[in-house]
Design an enzyme around this catalytic site. Structure first.
Site, short mmCIF file in Angstrom:
data_model
loop_
_atom_site.label_atom_id
_atom_site.label_comp_id
_atom_site.label_asym_id
_atom_site.label_seq_id
_atom_site.Cartn_x
_atom_site.Cartn_y
_atom_site.Cartn_z
N GLU A 102 44.42 23.12 -8.20
CA GLU A 102 43.60 22.23 -7.39
C GLU A 102 43.12 22.92 -6.13
O GLU A 102 43.80 23.78 -5.60
CB GLU A 102 44.42 21.01 -6.96
CG GLU A 102 44.92 20.19 -8.11
CD GLU A 102 45.85 19.08 -7.63
OE1 GLU A 102 45.91 18.82 -6.42
OE2 GLU A 102 46.51 18.50 -8.49
N CYS A 116 41.01 24.18 1.16
CA CYS A 116 42.44 24.36 0.92
C CYS A 116 42.59 24.87 -0.51
O CYS A 116 42.17 24.21 -1.46
CB CYS A 116 43.11 23.00 1.10
SG CYS A 116 44.84 22.97 0.67
N CYS A 123 54.53 25.70 -8.83
CA CYS A 123 55.29 26.28 -7.73
C CYS A 123 56.76 26.32 -8.13
O CYS A 123 57.25 25.42 -8.80
CB CYS A 123 55.13 25.46 -6.46
SG CYS A 123 55.94 26.17 -5.01
N CYS A 127 60.32 21.72 -3.63
CA CYS A 127 60.53 20.82 -2.49
C CYS A 127 60.49 19.38 -3.02
O CYS A 127 59.60 19.02 -3.79
CB CYS A 127 59.45 21.03 -1.43
SG CYS A 127 59.49 22.67 -0.68
N CYS A 130 57.25 17.11 -2.73
CA CYS A 130 55.95 17.68 -3.11
C CYS A 130 55.74 17.55 -4.62
O CYS A 130 56.60 17.95 -5.41
CB CYS A 130 55.92 19.15 -2.70
SG CYS A 130 54.45 20.04 -3.24
N CYS A 347 48.70 17.96 -2.11
CA CYS A 347 49.11 19.01 -3.02
C CYS A 347 49.67 18.53 -4.37
O CYS A 347 50.68 17.86 -4.42
CB CYS A 347 50.19 19.79 -2.28
SG CYS A 347 50.66 21.28 -3.07
N1 SAH Z 1 54.11 26.66 -0.41
C1 SAH Z 1 53.36 26.55 0.83
C2 SAH Z 1 52.08 25.74 0.67
C3 SAH Z 1 52.38 24.35 0.23
S1 SAH Z 1 51.25 23.02 0.49
C4 SAH Z 1 54.24 25.91 1.88
O1 SAH Z 1 55.31 25.44 1.55
O2 SAH Z 1 53.86 25.90 3.05
C5 SAH Z 1 50.96 22.91 2.20
C6 SAH Z 1 51.79 21.87 2.98
O3 SAH Z 1 51.73 20.55 2.40
C7 SAH Z 1 53.25 22.23 3.04
O4 SAH Z 1 53.69 22.11 4.36
C8 SAH Z 1 53.88 21.18 2.15
O5 SAH Z 1 55.23 21.00 2.46
C9 SAH Z 1 53.02 19.98 2.43
N2 SAH Z 1 53.10 18.89 1.46
C10 SAH Z 1 53.47 18.94 0.17
N3 SAH Z 1 53.41 17.72 -0.40
C11 SAH Z 1 52.97 16.88 0.55
C12 SAH Z 1 52.68 15.47 0.58
N4 SAH Z 1 52.83 14.72 -0.51
N5 SAH Z 1 52.24 14.94 1.74
C13 SAH Z 1 52.05 15.71 2.84
N6 SAH Z 1 52.29 17.04 2.87
C14 SAH Z 1 52.75 17.62 1.75
#
Ligand code: SAH
Length: 361
Positions: A102, A116, A123, A127, A130, A347
């Protein structure tokens, strides 16, 4: 030796068309070096759709490239959604092998257009909050698969007389888990003879892979670094981010200090506001203590709730109260503007909607 942007591009595009590399393609089609330059610029700078549009090339060569399956794009949009306010456009792309990723375009008032992009299909870092992390890892992306997401939106914007002003690696995947290709994608984005986006307009966001933060500091480039912190202590962070069991907060913060000492560049810390998990006053004070006295900036992120997830987002007034405590302690803090909620722009969310709910092996 590092390949320059044009070499990265032609090698990958040639391989996709079935040649060994750029030299193999040049040999097979009797291409002079300046022809390769023309192809590269047509794709990366002029943003043309395909070799067929490159009118500086002889017609026979254009047909031959077409016949060989030499394409400028490697990501195919399969679902495109636009938010009701038209500010956010989200694309689900299919790759040549069927993997899906995406990317999101955010057109801010005032002329800033941020894309973005994803660095991996899926991944590996899991987390808990996420949706990409919950779905698991599919595969690494190549540099041009990363770059072509930005190229797709650049073409879309160009048709409306606009351009990309910023690129953030905040889509699917962990950029520092695909370090080489991400750096090559940065070279493609940055190349003054090609796409031409300044390093300062690019941000890499990482879950906090300590050795790669050190490696990144040694690149000595002006690309921005963001750390997904999301918690003010090990207990909370390890509870929702498995990476924290490998590199504890102390080790992560030490790497951040080394980065700032080496580069004199500010670090952005992302902190997603999860109700009753990390959003209490004491967490704000703990976070402020962690940040104080450094070249750090906190970005509070309103949570985009995922359909089946156990987390809820903190309410807006809670987020602002939290921000007030952090700011009151002298730490620079901003609250991220929330865009595209009506199109599941967080994401991994679009893929969740189009994929079967059960994970296949
Ligand atoms: N792997 C990288 C990029 C991930 S996406 C990282 O961890 O930074 C970018 C940001 O979006 C990260 O800070 C991630 O934790 C956050 N994120 C993921 N899912 C989310 C959600 N449902 N709502 C808000 N932020 C989210």
């Amino acid at each position: 030796m590092k390949r320059d942007a044009q070499a990265i591009w032609i090698d990958e595009k040639a391989r996709r068309a079935g040649f060994v590399d750029g030299a193999g393609l040049a040999h097979a089609l009797d291409l002079k070096p300046y022809r390769i330059g023309q192809l590269y610029r047509a794709a990366a700078k002029e943003l043309l759709e395909s070799p067929a549009e490159v009118t500086v090339l002889p017609k026979a060569l254009r047909s031959e490239l077409q016949l060989q399956g030499f394409a400028f794009h490697s990501v195919m949009p399969v679902v495109v959604q636009r938010s009701s306010d038209n500010q956010t456009t989200k694309s689900l792309f299919r790759l040549a092998d069927g993997a899906e990723i995406e990317a999101v375009l955010m057109e801010h008032y005032g002329g800033r257009n941020t894309v973005c992009i994803s660095s991996q299909a899926g991944c590996a870092f899991a987390c808990a909050f996420c949706s990409t992390g919950q779905a698991g890892f599919t595969r690494q992306l190549e540099a041009t698969e990363i770059f072509d997401q930005a190229r797709y939106f650049a073409r879309e914007l160009a048709a409306r007389g606009k351009r990309i002003t910023n690129v953030v690696f905040m889509g699917m995947g962990e950029p520092f888990h695909n370090y080489g290709s991400v750096m090559e994608a940065v070279a493609l984005l940055n190349d003054p003879n090609g796409f031409g986006l300044g390093h300062r307009h690019i941000t890499i966001s990482t879950v906090g892979i300590v050795p790669e933060i050190d490696r990144f500091a040694d690149e000595h480039i002006q690309v921005n670094l963001a750390i997904s912190l999301h918690a003010p202590n090990d207990e909370i962070r390890s509870g929702m981010m498995p990476v924290n069991r490998r590199w504890k907060l102390g080790e992560l913060m030490a790497a951040c200090e080394r980065y700032v000492a080496k580069t004199n560049r500010k670090i952005f810390f992302e902190y997603v506001m999860l109700r009753d998990v990390n959003d209490r006053d004491e967490h704000a004070r703990e976070l402020a203590r962690l940040m104080a006295g450094h070249l750090y900036h906190v970005n509070l992120i309103p949570y985009n709730a995922t359909p089946d997830g156990p987390f809820a987002g903190a309410a807006d007034d809670e987020i602002w109260r939290f921000a007030g405590i952090v700011e009151g302690a002298g730490v620079p803090v901003t609250v991220r503007q929330n865009m595209g909620r009506d199109i599941a722009a967080a994401c991994g969310q679009l893929r969740v909607e189009t994929q079967p709910k059960v994970k296949t092996a």
